[in-house]
Design an enzyme around this catalytic site. Structure first.
Site, short mmCIF file in Angstrom:
data_model
loop_
_atom_site.label_atom_id
_atom_site.label_comp_id
_atom_site.label_asym_id
_atom_site.label_seq_id
_atom_site.Cartn_x
_atom_site.Cartn_y
_atom_site.Cartn_z
N SER A 76 0.83 -1.21 0.00
CA SER A 76 0.00 0.00 0.00
C SER A 76 0.86 1.26 0.00
CB SER A 76 -0.94 0.00 1.21
OG SER A 76 -0.20 -0.09 2.40
N ASP A 77 0.20 2.35 -0.35
CA ASP A 77 0.90 3.65 -0.34
C ASP A 77 -0.12 4.74 -0.04
OD1 ASP A 77 3.59 4.98 -1.07
OD2 ASP A 77 2.08 6.22 -2.05
N THR A 78 0.31 5.71 0.75
CA THR A 78 -0.56 6.84 1.10
C THR A 78 0.04 8.15 0.59
OG1 THR A 78 -1.36 5.71 3.09
CG2 THR A 78 -1.64 8.09 3.01
#
Length: 196
Positions: A76-78
């Protein structure tokens, strides 16, 4: 229910984030952590969710070919998106101050993309939450930076920390997404994958 369906699968979490680890524990989902470093570089033409989608997939690439059957790799990446600009992790105190000063008194978007990779398929989902900060004083910003060292967080802040308690006026969308994982979306997607 997901806990029944997941029994024949192994969840592999490619994240060192203690917040994401805790979410999986809170969901009651057993997981194994496998980390492989990647250079988080993306094409400059990408905007908003395109950036986090790209990076979530990129983080899966070093591990994809080694996945066994019934293993689900989650990456994941934010991204904090403000005024047509991505605010990544701050390298130092000055950068953190600059970011928080920009966000002060205004709305921004927090976008988290989650990539689910198996040995024969890949899918990416994302969620956008809108967050409104009150006008934050310089003293408040420096207090937060000096006491919480928010250098591992996109946009140089953690909503679950002191700054979130005193500065966030309004939030539209998933709270857990701002912490770093849209848990409802992750649960829903895992249910779909394990029901096939």
């Amino acid at each position: 229910m997901l806990l029944e369906k997941i029994k024949g699968y192994k969840i592999i979490l490619a994240s060192g984030s203690p917040r994401r680890h805790q979410f999986f524990k809170d969901l009651g989902l057993p997981f194994e952590v496998r980390l492989k470093e990647v250079d988080e570089i993306y094409p400059s033409k990408l905007k908003g969710a395109e950036i986090s989608d790209y990076l979530a997939k990129l983080k899966a690439s070093p591990q994809q070919e080694n996945l066994k059957e019934r293993e689900i790799l989650i990456t994941s990446d934010t991204v904090v998106w403000y005024n047509n600009e991505s605010l990544a992790k701050a390298k130092n105190e000055e950068e953190a101050f600059e970011m928080l000063n920009k966000l002060s008194g205004d709305w921004h978007q927090v976008i988290t993309s989650v990539c689910f990779t198996t040995n024969n398929a890949q899918s990416v989902v994302n969620h956008t939450t809108k967050v409104k900060f009150k006008k934050i004083s310089d003293d408040e910003i420096w207090y937060y930076i000096n006491n919480y060292k928010p250098f591992d967080k996109a946009g140089a802040y953690g909503i679950q920390e002191w700054i979130g308690l005193i500065a966030i006026e309004e939030i539209q969308g998933s709270y857990t997404n701002v912490v770093g994982l849209p848990t409802q979306l992750v649960y829903k997607t895992l249910l779909e994958i394990t029901s096939k």
